[in-house]
Design a protein around this motif. Sequence first.
Motif, PDB file in Angstrom:
ATOM      1  N   TYR A  34       0.378  -1.325   0.081  1.00  0.00           N
ATOM      2  CA  TYR A  34      -0.151  -0.051   0.117  1.00  0.00           C
ATOM      3  C   TYR A  34       0.176   1.265  -0.184  1.00  0.00           C
ATOM      4  O   TYR A  34       0.230   2.110   0.756  1.00  0.00           O
ATOM      5  N   LEU A  35       2.503   1.277   0.248  1.00  0.00           N
ATOM      6  CA  LEU A  35       2.868   2.665  -0.062  1.00  0.00           C
ATOM      7  C   LEU A  35       2.207   2.771  -2.230  1.00  0.00           C
ATOM      8  O   LEU A  35       2.655   2.148  -2.703  1.00  0.00           O
ATOM      9  N   VAL A  36       2.999   3.697  -1.992  1.00  0.00           N
ATOM     10  CA  VAL A  36       1.953   5.101  -3.198  1.00  0.00           C
ATOM     11  C   VAL A  36       3.210   5.652  -3.488  1.00  0.00           C
ATOM     12  O   VAL A  36       3.215   5.125  -4.568  1.00  0.00           O
ATOM     13  N   SER A  37       4.283   6.368  -2.411  1.00  0.00           N
ATOM     14  CA  SER A  37       5.655   7.086  -2.878  1.00  0.00           C
ATOM     15  C   SER A  37       6.514   7.394  -1.892  1.00  0.00           C
ATOM     16  O   SER A  37       5.513   7.344  -0.271  1.00  0.00           O
ATOM     17  N   TYR A  38       7.518   7.444  -2.396  1.00  0.00           N
ATOM     18  CA  TYR A  38       8.800   7.787  -1.080  1.00  0.00           C
ATOM     19  C   TYR A  38       9.059   9.091  -1.786  1.00  0.00           C
ATOM     20  O   TYR A  38      10.182   9.403  -2.214  1.00  0.00           O
ATOM     21  N   ILE A  39       8.791   9.814  -0.791  1.00  0.00           N
ATOM     22  CA  ILE A  39       9.707  11.737  -0.610  1.00  0.00           C
ATOM     23  C   ILE A  39      11.289  11.059  -0.021  1.00  0.00           C
ATOM     24  O   ILE A  39      10.244  11.352   1.076  1.00  0.00           O
ATOM     25  N   GLU A  82      12.384  15.059   0.993  1.00  0.00           N
ATOM     26  CA  GLU A  82      12.469  15.589   1.480  1.00  0.00           C
ATOM     27  C   GLU A  82      11.984  15.612   2.909  1.00  0.00           C
ATOM     28  O   GLU A  82      11.472  14.489   2.945  1.00  0.00           O
ATOM     29  N   ASP A  83      12.768  16.672   3.228  1.00  0.00           N
ATOM     30  CA  ASP A  83      12.455  16.728   5.194  1.00  0.00           C
ATOM     31  C   ASP A  83      12.954  14.896   5.600  1.00  0.00           C
ATOM     32  O   ASP A  83      12.073  14.944   6.759  1.00  0.00           O
ATOM     33  N   GLY A  84      13.909  15.327   5.039  1.00  0.00           N
ATOM     34  CA  GLY A  84      14.697  13.131   6.075  1.00  0.00           C
ATOM     35  C   GLY A  84      14.495  12.677   4.709  1.00  0.00           C
ATOM     36  O   GLY A  84      14.667  11.026   5.142  1.00  0.00           O
ATOM     37  N   GLY A  85      13.072  12.091   4.076  1.00  0.00           N
ATOM     38  CA  GLY A  85      12.461  10.988   4.183  1.00  0.00           C
ATOM     39  C   GLY A  85      11.664  10.340   4.272  1.00  0.00           C
ATOM     40  O   GLY A  85      10.978  10.472   5.961  1.00  0.00           O
ATOM     41  N   TYR A  86      10.078  10.413   3.436  1.00  0.00           N
ATOM     42  CA  TYR A  86       9.134  10.045   4.507  1.00  0.00           C
ATOM     43  C   TYR A  86       8.630   9.150   3.055  1.00  0.00           C
ATOM     44  O   TYR A  86       8.734   9.289   2.045  1.00  0.00           O
ATOM     45  N   LEU A  87       7.626   8.833   4.068  1.00  0.00           N
ATOM     46  CA  LEU A  87       6.205   7.073   2.417  1.00  0.00           C
ATOM     47  C   LEU A  87       4.536   7.731   2.903  1.00  0.00           C
ATOM     48  O   LEU A  87       4.284   8.654   3.862  1.00  0.00           O
ATOM     49  N   LYS A  88       4.523   7.579   1.634  1.00  0.00           N
ATOM     50  CA  LYS A  88       3.150   8.438   1.536  1.00  0.00           C
ATOM     51  C   LYS A  88       1.922   6.932   1.181  1.00  0.00           C
ATOM     52  O   LYS A  88       2.642   5.442   0.034  1.00  0.00           O
ATOM     53  N   MET A  89       1.105   6.060   2.319  1.00  0.00           N
ATOM     54  CA  MET A  89       0.293   5.798   1.761  1.00  0.00           C
ATOM     55  C   MET A  89      -0.888   5.688   1.035  1.00  0.00           C
ATOM     56  O   MET A  89      -1.094   6.660   0.861  1.00  0.00           O
ATOM     57  N   THR A  90      -1.922   4.885   0.875  1.00  0.00           N
ATOM     58  CA  THR A  90      -3.004   4.738   0.010  1.00  0.00           C
ATOM     59  C   THR A  90      -3.513   5.406   0.902  1.00  0.00           C
ATOM     60  O   THR A  90      -4.903   5.708   0.598  1.00  0.00           O
ATOM     61  N   ASN A  91      -4.009   4.923   1.919  1.00  0.00           N
ATOM     62  CA  ASN A  91      -4.874   6.068   3.060  1.00  0.00           C
ATOM     63  C   ASN A  91      -4.813   7.482   3.190  1.00  0.00           C
ATOM     64  O   ASN A  91      -5.425   7.907   3.543  1.00  0.00           O
ATOM     65  N   GLY A  92      -3.607   7.777   2.062  1.00  0.00           N
ATOM     66  CA  GLY A  92      -3.002   9.445   2.346  1.00  0.00           C
ATOM     67  C   GLY A  92      -2.215   9.727   3.823  1.00  0.00           C
ATOM     68  O   GLY A  92      -2.230  10.831   3.679  1.00  0.00           O
ATOM     69  N   ASN A  93      -2.069   8.690   4.843  1.00  0.00           N
ATOM     70  CA  ASN A  93      -1.267   8.972   5.678  1.00  0.00           C
ATOM     71  C   ASN A  93       0.291   8.952   5.342  1.00  0.00           C
ATOM     72  O   ASN A  93       0.558   8.277   4.710  1.00  0.00           O
ATOM     73  N   ILE A  94       1.048   9.796   6.186  1.00  0.00           N
ATOM     74  CA  ILE A  94       2.160   9.878   5.898  1.00  0.00           C
ATOM     75  C   ILE A  94       2.998   9.179   6.839  1.00  0.00           C
ATOM     76  O   ILE A  94       2.925   9.466   8.231  1.00  0.00           O
TER      77      ILE A  94
END
Length: 252
Positions: free
Chosen positions: A213-218, A220-232
């Motif tokens: 359910y991983l949408v993207s790896y960003i 910026e800001d040390g790195g974070y993940l965006k999930m399909t439910n919109g949570n960061i």
Amino acid sequence: MSKKRIILIDDEANSLDILEYELQVVNPDFEIVAKCSDARKAGALIDKEQPDFVFLDIEMPWLSGFEVLDQLTFLDFHLIFVTAYEQHAIKAFKYLAVDYLLKPVSRLELFKTFERIKEKNAKHQSVELKKIISLVKGGGLTSEKIPFSTQKGIEFYHPSDIVHCKADSNYTEIHTISGKKMIVSKTLKNIENLLYHNQFFRVHQSHLVNLDYLVSYIKEDGGYLKMTNGNIIPLSRSRKALFLERIHKDPE
């Protein structure tokens, strides 16, 4: 004090004989009232004899141990499952504190099992058995679903229903694909152990994610993940290289 009456149920005659011997070594006052190798006769035997303990094999011809339980009217006994297979159901047994033994039965483990039973409240025997039978009927112990204890009771979810988990002290928030959030009284480490064989990865001390359910790896800001439910979800620096390796990318 009256002797404890025991019924042993296993389709393998040799296993029945070994278990009977080990039980008498552990406590000579145990009375083996019946040994049954035909699962089709087991339910009626338990209802008739009304034992204090039942040792029940899980994998048997004709009927499984779970199906035997579903036939019972007498439920006021301590149940100990016996199995030769370290299957997924064992995870559920451990999680729900159900008594079980792996074959070949160890005398030490047998002794430990009775020590645990002594500490249990005997008044709750039938309640616990009803709960197990209910779980079996609902597929909780025989499917790939995992039981989670919540304040309201026990809920079952397949790992694919879970998007990510977040640590909250000695509790864990579990976020599902339906948008529901559960609070369970297990640490994130406990939950990680239950989900170890699926697409889950510990991306942070406080976060476990389902990579499906991983949408993207960003970055910026040390790195974070965006999930399909919109949570960061934050990605810890110490886990970054392992995470990138897991998703088949070269670390930067």
